[in-house]
Motif scaffolding. Sequence first.
Motif, PDB file in Angstrom:
ATOM      1  N   HIS A 156      63.323-124.936 -60.412  1.00  0.00           N
ATOM      2  CA  HIS A 156      63.354-126.065 -59.492  1.00  0.00           C
ATOM      3  C   HIS A 156      63.281-125.643 -58.022  1.00  0.00           C
ATOM      4  O   HIS A 156      63.922-126.251 -57.165  1.00  0.00           O
ATOM      5  CB  HIS A 156      64.573-126.953 -59.766  1.00  0.00           C
ATOM      6  N   ARG A 200      56.334-133.347 -66.457  1.00  0.00           N
ATOM      7  CA  ARG A 200      56.084-133.795 -65.081  1.00  0.00           C
ATOM      8  C   ARG A 200      56.380-132.663 -64.089  1.00  0.00           C
ATOM      9  O   ARG A 200      56.947-132.872 -63.022  1.00  0.00           O
ATOM     10  CB  ARG A 200      56.884-135.056 -64.791  1.00  0.00           C
ATOM     11  N   GLY A 206      58.621-132.150 -50.873  1.00  0.00           N
ATOM     12  CA  GLY A 206      59.012-133.302 -50.074  1.00  0.00           C
ATOM     13  C   GLY A 206      60.459-133.217 -49.598  1.00  0.00           C
ATOM     14  O   GLY A 206      60.794-133.638 -48.493  1.00  0.00           O
ATOM     15  N   SER A 207      61.335-132.603 -50.420  1.00  0.00           N
ATOM     16  CA  SER A 207      62.748-132.523 -50.050  1.00  0.00           C
ATOM     17  C   SER A 207      63.005-131.424 -49.021  1.00  0.00           C
ATOM     18  O   SER A 207      64.049-131.377 -48.422  1.00  0.00           O
ATOM     19  CB  SER A 207      63.596-132.262 -51.295  1.00  0.00           C
ATOM     20  N   ASP A 208      62.034-130.544 -48.855  1.00  0.00           N
ATOM     21  CA  ASP A 208      62.199-129.450 -47.880  1.00  0.00           C
ATOM     22  C   ASP A 208      61.836-129.872 -46.466  1.00  0.00           C
ATOM     23  O   ASP A 208      62.055-129.124 -45.526  1.00  0.00           O
ATOM     24  CB  ASP A 208      61.337-128.250 -48.271  1.00  0.00           C
ATOM     25  N   GLU A 226      54.790-133.103 -60.707  1.00  0.00           N
ATOM     26  CA  GLU A 226      55.574-134.046 -59.893  1.00  0.00           C
ATOM     27  C   GLU A 226      56.842-133.370 -59.366  1.00  0.00           C
ATOM     28  O   GLU A 226      57.253-133.619 -58.227  1.00  0.00           O
ATOM     29  CB  GLU A 226      55.933-135.290 -60.709  1.00  0.00           C
ATOM     30  N   ARG A 227      57.451-132.534 -60.181  1.00  0.00           N
ATOM     31  CA  ARG A 227      58.641-131.781 -59.755  1.00  0.00           C
ATOM     32  C   ARG A 227      58.320-130.964 -58.507  1.00  0.00           C
ATOM     33  O   ARG A 227      59.077-130.975 -57.540  1.00  0.00           O
ATOM     34  CB  ARG A 227      59.104-130.861 -60.876  1.00  0.00           C
ATOM     35  N   ILE A 229      50.576-129.228 -56.028  1.00  0.00           N
ATOM     36  CA  ILE A 229      51.199-129.986 -54.934  1.00  0.00           C
ATOM     37  C   ILE A 229      50.171-130.857 -54.216  1.00  0.00           C
ATOM     38  O   ILE A 229      50.454-131.990 -53.841  1.00  0.00           O
ATOM     39  CB  ILE A 229      51.897-129.032 -53.948  1.00  0.00           C
ATOM     40  N   LYS A 266      55.940-131.416 -56.291  1.00  0.00           N
ATOM     41  CA  LYS A 266      55.703-132.308 -55.138  1.00  0.00           C
ATOM     42  C   LYS A 266      57.026-132.808 -54.557  1.00  0.00           C
ATOM     43  O   LYS A 266      57.181-132.876 -53.340  1.00  0.00           O
ATOM     44  CB  LYS A 266      54.835-133.493 -55.557  1.00  0.00           C
ATOM     45  N   GLU A 267      57.989-133.123 -55.417  1.00  0.00           N
ATOM     46  CA  GLU A 267      59.290-133.581 -54.950  1.00  0.00           C
ATOM     47  C   GLU A 267      60.058-132.455 -54.248  1.00  0.00           C
ATOM     48  O   GLU A 267      60.733-132.699 -53.256  1.00  0.00           O
ATOM     49  CB  GLU A 267      60.101-134.150 -56.114  1.00  0.00           C
ATOM     50  N   ILE A 268      59.935-131.259 -54.776  1.00  0.00           N
ATOM     51  CA  ILE A 268      60.609-130.100 -54.145  1.00  0.00           C
ATOM     52  C   ILE A 268      60.071-129.897 -52.735  1.00  0.00           C
ATOM     53  O   ILE A 268      60.830-129.708 -51.795  1.00  0.00           O
ATOM     54  CB  ILE A 268      60.405-128.825 -54.997  1.00  0.00           C
TER      55      ILE A 268
END
Length: 172
Positions: free
Chosen positions: A42, A159, A169-171, A162-163, A138, A165-167
């Motif tokens: 993750h 997914r 985005g959270s950075d 998608e994981r 990504i 892309k979310e990682i």
Amino acid sequence: MLRGIYPGRFQPFHLGHLEVLKWGLNKVDELIVLVGSAQESHTLTNPFTAGERIEMIRGTLIENEIDLSKIIIIPIPDILMNSVWAHHVSMYVPSFSVLFARNPLVVRIFKEAGYSTIIPPAFNREKYNSTLIRKLMITNGNWKDLVSESTYTFIKSIRGDERLKEIVGSDK
């Protein structure tokens, strides 16, 4: 019996990894696939769990009709002490005679520990590159042809793209 070891993070397992594995199997009777950084997941550089990477590897081997009786897949956590890493590995795996690796540090560590080392061909390293594949995931690029069909299907099913892309985005 001659047994080799092929270490990697396999984030994700791609067609270049498969070519190295097949090449290595032509040199030994049995091959240990060492899934490194097993405790990592993750993150941008290690998005998949050790279990997920093992599923990718096994699926790819089955899809390519590689004899699973000749393969041992073992996850191993990092210890962050390079000088004793070869010894650390030897405690997790069956005995082996030769290391297959391209990473200069890994080759050096195992040579210093007394193991025979063979540097496999690059097998189109510019194209088959996990960093590039993660970047393509990504950016919605085309990464499907860089991994086996089973790995692509598996990553989509969990997914994993998608994981990532979310990682990212959270950075921000």
